[in-house]
Design an enzyme around this catalytic site. Structure first.
Site, PDB file in Angstrom:
ATOM      1  N   TYR A 143      -1.922 -13.469  59.316  1.00 22.79           N
ATOM      2  CA  TYR A 143      -1.711 -14.741  58.495  1.00 22.79           C
ATOM      3  C   TYR A 143      -0.167 -14.742  58.149  1.00 22.79           C
ATOM      4  CZ  TYR A 143      -1.994 -17.624  54.522  1.00 22.79           C
ATOM      5  OH  TYR A 143      -1.877 -18.866  53.666  1.00 22.79           O
ATOM      6  N   ASP A 238       7.073 -10.653  60.260  1.00 17.68           N
ATOM      7  CA  ASP A 238       6.723 -11.326  58.846  1.00 17.68           C
ATOM      8  C   ASP A 238       6.257 -10.040  57.928  1.00 17.68           C
ATOM      9  OD1 ASP A 238       5.622 -12.400  56.811  1.00 17.68           O
ATOM     10  OD2 ASP A 238       4.034 -13.369  57.899  1.00 17.68           O
ATOM     11  N   LYS A 266       6.298 -11.960  48.331  1.00 19.02           N
ATOM     12  CA  LYS A 266       5.636 -10.787  47.616  1.00 19.02           C
ATOM     13  C   LYS A 266       6.289  -9.963  46.812  1.00 19.02           C
ATOM     14  CE  LYS A 266       1.112 -12.011  49.952  1.00 19.02           C
ATOM     15  NZ  LYS A 266       0.799 -12.227  51.079  1.00 19.02           N
TER      16      LYS A 266
HETATM   17  C1  PLP Z   1       0.857 -13.517  51.869  1.00 15.79           C
HETATM   18  C2  PLP Z   1       1.385 -13.659  53.160  1.00 15.79           C
HETATM   19  C3  PLP Z   1       2.193 -14.824  53.546  1.00 15.79           C
HETATM   20  C4  PLP Z   1       2.424 -16.000  52.803  1.00 15.79           C
HETATM   21  O1  PLP Z   1       2.937 -16.177  51.653  1.00 15.79           O
HETATM   22  P1  PLP Z   1       2.700 -17.033  50.255  1.00 15.79           P
HETATM   23  O2  PLP Z   1       3.484 -16.462  49.355  1.00 15.79           O
HETATM   24  O3  PLP Z   1       1.095 -16.912  49.973  1.00 15.79           O
HETATM   25  O4  PLP Z   1       2.908 -18.602  50.773  1.00 15.79           O
HETATM   26  C5  PLP Z   1       2.536 -14.870  54.771  1.00 15.79           C
HETATM   27  N1  PLP Z   1       2.682 -13.893  55.601  1.00 15.79           N
HETATM   28  C6  PLP Z   1       2.343 -12.609  55.052  1.00 15.79           C
HETATM   29  C7  PLP Z   1       2.162 -11.632  56.270  1.00 15.79           C
HETATM   30  C8  PLP Z   1       1.563 -12.483  54.092  1.00 15.79           C
HETATM   31  O5  PLP Z   1       0.847 -11.457  53.568  1.00 15.79           O
END
Ligand code: PLP
Length: 427
Positions: A143, A238, A266
């Site tokens: 994701y 990511d 995060k």
């Molecule tokens: C949480 C997450 C996102 C999205 O971040 P948001 O701040 O919720 O938009 C993108 N990539 C990864 C790997 C994530 O865990």
């Protein structure tokens, strides 16, 4: 008597779709009513009815120091008193860029924004601008936020273009995204052989935390790095979830692989909205105002949010921080595995740093297909609700990772393992 929680949820359903502002908060896959919280401190949460929980979601990762850490709250209060936003540069943003560059040297230049979704969306646009190519590659079960081109699943045949995985995403947008199986080196090689020179970038969670926890095979990551280099595709790690959590320098430090670009979120905001993307200087120089790739944000680099992130990043650099976090998480995993064994429940678990995965399958899965096939969802549901009753708050889905914070004590872990003994014995 109807609980306060139930009243809030029913009222929310009338005004907020599904009663929640992000679907992972809903309890649709486990059944029941989402918990509404009013307070957190350290490893603990209290719901609106006053029930106490040990928290293993940590706001999905950001609260690595635990909730309401006094140093973070103090700094945020001081920053807030100097105004909440300027829409003009501040020294805090420079301090944050320096901190990121020190902890993740592959990020030679950085730009801040306000979420992980923005970070990945902007990184991809920058990679496309840099390469002059349109196609992107992602992996099944990873994701990367909710932008159109990333809400895509594999098409009918492998190596064909993707199909939308959400309503509202045009097929023509999804058609630019290839989706491959995680940890499948052969598929990567086949795709690069066929279309390598059309690929702008490959985006990957270097440890996956969005289909439960999936650990990468070293050979897979190394092949990916080599293929991107060979074909001039930008490799984007990511690390929105893994950054500063699986190790101080993220997964790239843990596995010693240097991506061309990295996305963060995060932990970097310590609980307030901060995202970041960055990487090789020649790529980042494509961004406006110096380059032709447009990217912007009214609240990007917000002083209060950046302050929360900076204090968090300073504190996690304490000697032994990640060793202790990893050890606490491992203690939890070992305790749960032992409890399941005693109860003769088919179960496995693993952790990478302060992230963990729990599986109702004999072995830890290595791909989306494996976890979908083997994870016993009925057992997870029973386990989840029993743990919740006992005061342990886990992700309300069999396909989410869990998180331990620096505030989790041995007593918290013992409490959790005892709750798990009860939960497993009922399965
Ligand atoms: C949480 C997450 C996102 C999205 O971040 P948001 O701040 O919720 O938009 C993108 N990539 C990864 C790997 C994530 O865990």
């Amino acid at each position: 008597m109807t609980s306060q929680n139930q009243i809030l949820f029913e009222k929310s359903l009338a005004l907020i779709p599904g009663g929640v502002n992000s679907p992972v908060r809903a309890f649709r896959s486990v059944g029941g009513t989402p918990v509404f919280f009013k307070k957190g401190l350290g490893s603990k949460l209290w719901d609106v009815d006053g029930k106490e929980y040990v928290d293993y979601i940590n706001s999905w990762g950001p609260m690595i120091l635990g909730h309401a850490h006094p140093a973070v709250i103090d700094a945020v209060q001081t920053a807030a008193a100097n105004s909440l936003s300027f829409g003009a540069p501040t020294g805090l943003e420079l301090e944050m860029a320096e901190m990121i560059n020190k902890l993740m040297p592959s990020m030679e230049q950085v730009r801040l924004n306000s979420s992980g979704t923005e970070a990945t969306m902007s990184a991809i646009r920058t990679a496309r601008g840099f390469t002059g190519r349109d196609k992107i590659v992602k992996f099944e079960g990873c994701y990367h936020g909710h932008s159109d081109g990333l809400l895509v699943k594999a098409g009918s045949g492998l190596l064909t273009f993707g199909e939308p995985d959400s309503g509202g995403v045009p097929a023509s947008v999804a058609a630019h995204t290839f989706t491959l199986a995680y940890n499948n080196t052969q598929q990567l090689e086949d795709l690069f052989k066929k279309s390598g020179d059309e690929i702008a970038c490959v985006i990957i969670e270097p440890v996956v935390g969005n289909m439960n926890l999936i650990v990468p095979k070293m050979e897979f990551l190394q092949t990916l790095r080599a293929l991107c280099t060979k074909h001039g595709a930008v490799l984007i790690f990511d690390e929105v979830m893994t950054g500063f959590r699986v190790a101080l320098g993220g997964a790239q430090a843990l596995y010693n692989i240097k991506p061309d670009m990295t996305t963060l979120g995060k932990v970097i905001g310590g609980g307030l909205p901060v995202g970041a993307f960055g990487g090789r200087k020649e790529i980042m120089q494509c961004l406006a105002p110096i380059g032709k790739v447009y990217q912007a944000g009214t609240l990007s680099g917000n002083p209060v949010a950046v302050t929360a992130g900076l204090v968090t990043l300073k504190l996690i650099q304490a000697e032994g921080f990640h060793t202790r976090l990893t050890n606490q998480t491992k203690k939890l995993i070992d305790g749960l595995v032992q409890a399941a064994k005693e109860a003769k429940v088919t179960f496995s678990a693993q952790n990478v740093g302060g992230m963990f995965g729990l599986y109702f399958s004999a072995q830890c899965p290595t791909s989306y297909a494996e976890i979908m096939q083997n994870n016993n969802k009925t057992h997870f549901k029973q386990f989840f609700h029993s743990m919740l009753d006992s005061g342990v708050y886990l992700g309300p889905s069999a396909f989410e990772a869990g998180f331990v914070s620096a505030a989790h004590t041995d007593a918290d872990i013992t409490f959790t393992v005892n709750a798990a003994k009860k939960a497993f014995s009922a399965i």
